[in-house]
Design an enzyme around this catalytic site. Structure first.
Site, mmCIF file in Angstrom:
data_model
loop_
_atom_site.group_PDB
_atom_site.id
_atom_site.type_symbol
_atom_site.label_atom_id
_atom_site.label_comp_id
_atom_site.label_asym_id
_atom_site.label_seq_id
_atom_site.Cartn_x
_atom_site.Cartn_y
_atom_site.Cartn_z
ATOM 1 N N ASP A 195 49.379 39.274 39.666
ATOM 2 C CA ASP A 195 49.602 38.320 38.575
ATOM 3 C C ASP A 195 50.099 38.995 37.304
ATOM 4 O O ASP A 195 50.106 40.233 37.198
ATOM 5 C CB ASP A 195 48.313 37.526 38.292
ATOM 6 C CG ASP A 195 47.053 38.383 38.351
ATOM 7 O OD1 ASP A 195 47.156 39.605 38.120
ATOM 8 O OD2 ASP A 195 45.981 37.845 38.628
ATOM 9 N N ASN A 218 33.915 33.226 37.915
ATOM 10 C CA ASN A 218 33.877 31.866 38.456
ATOM 11 C C ASN A 218 34.383 31.801 39.904
ATOM 12 O O ASN A 218 34.634 30.727 40.426
ATOM 13 C CB ASN A 218 34.694 30.916 37.572
ATOM 14 C CG ASN A 218 36.174 31.297 37.520
ATOM 15 O OD1 ASN A 218 36.583 32.297 38.116
ATOM 16 N ND2 ASN A 218 36.959 30.527 36.816
ATOM 17 N N GLU A 248 42.243 29.483 39.951
ATOM 18 C CA GLU A 248 41.036 28.963 39.323
ATOM 19 C C GLU A 248 40.500 27.761 40.123
ATOM 20 O O GLU A 248 41.259 27.094 40.824
ATOM 21 C CB GLU A 248 41.361 28.509 37.893
ATOM 22 C CG GLU A 248 41.970 29.604 36.998
ATOM 23 C CD GLU A 248 40.930 30.575 36.463
ATOM 24 O OE1 GLU A 248 39.830 30.700 37.067
ATOM 25 O OE2 GLU A 248 41.211 31.229 35.455
#
Ligand code: PGA
Length: 244
Positions: free
Chosen positions: A67, A135, A142
């Protein structure tokens, strides 16, 4: 799934560096997928040390990065290109033709669109090293995860912006978007090495070990990969740590 338990963070980094070095020795033309972030820094240092000492040959390998932040160009010291150049490309004397990373400026959307094809043109990723977000994100996928996703533009969650703010002067400076390889792009790798260090990754790792795929914890998709090696330190695994 194979799990390698390491006592300390240093042990986990050492084990991961050893695994990567042995992959290069077995296949000098290997195609790697590499992450950035805090977790792999000590591993990359060990690769650099090994290169200096043992002259492991990295001259024919290829690296695709997961990324890049949108809006930061290569010279920005928070860009992932900059991170890779200083932690990996320069220490291992890799040339520009051996390294690929999504673009964060200019024609970044067009480049993102062709990134998975570029990977394919290089024969696919042989070994993908990844880490976990607090997370449960992998790369910047995400929650809720799109398990079929390829490389694309992502809006970072508040949780991730908060976690990344430690690298910036203030939270306001953290880019809000990134280009990230997708879950499918990651799952296409022939082998995945997941490096997990620290008690703040306990919940994400536990979700994998518990064995249920859940799109609200993106990393759980890794359970579906048939060649997954997890290297984790005791803080990431132990239930008895206070700050999990
Ligand atoms: P970290 O980040 O290695 O800096 O903890 C990992 C991630 O957010 O994917």
């Amino acid at each position: 799934m194979k799990i390698i338990y390491a006592k300390t963070a240093a042990d986990a980094s050492k084990k991961t560096a050893e695994l990567l070095i042995s992959e290069v020795k077995n296949n000098p033309k290997i195609v790697f997928g590499f992450p950035t972030g805090g977790t792999p820094v000590p591993t990359y240092k060990l690769l650099a040390e090994d290169y200096k000492k043992n002259k492991t040959d990295w001259s024919k390998i290829t690296i695709f990065n997961l990324d890049e932040y949108v809006g930061l160009d290569k010279s920005n010291n928070q860009s992932y290109y900059y991170y890779m150049k200083h932690n990996v490309y320069d220490p291992l004397k890799l040339s520009e033709t051996q390294t690929f990373i999504p673009k964060g400026t200019g024609d970044y959307l067009a480049y993102a669109e062709k990134y998975d094809d570029l990977i394919k043109e290089h024969g696919g990723i042989d070994v993908q090293l990844i880490t976990l977000g607090r997370n449960g994100h992998i790369a910047y996928n995400e929650p809720p995860a799109d398990f079929k996703s390829l490389t694309r533009l992502i809006k970072l969650t508040e949780n991730t912006i908060e976690a990344n703010s430690r690298f910036f002067n203030s939270k306001d400076e953290v880019p809000k978007e990134a280009i990230s390889m997708g879950i499918q792009s990651i799952m296409n790798a022939k082998k995945i090495i997941l490096l997990v260090i620290g008690s703040n990754k306990f919940n994400a790792l536990k979700a994998i070990i518990d064995g249920k795929v859940n799109k609200n914890i993106p990393c759980t998709i890794l359970l579906k990969h048939d060649n997954l090696v997890i290297v984790a330190d005791e803080d990431a695994i132990s239930k008895n740590k206070s700050s999990k």
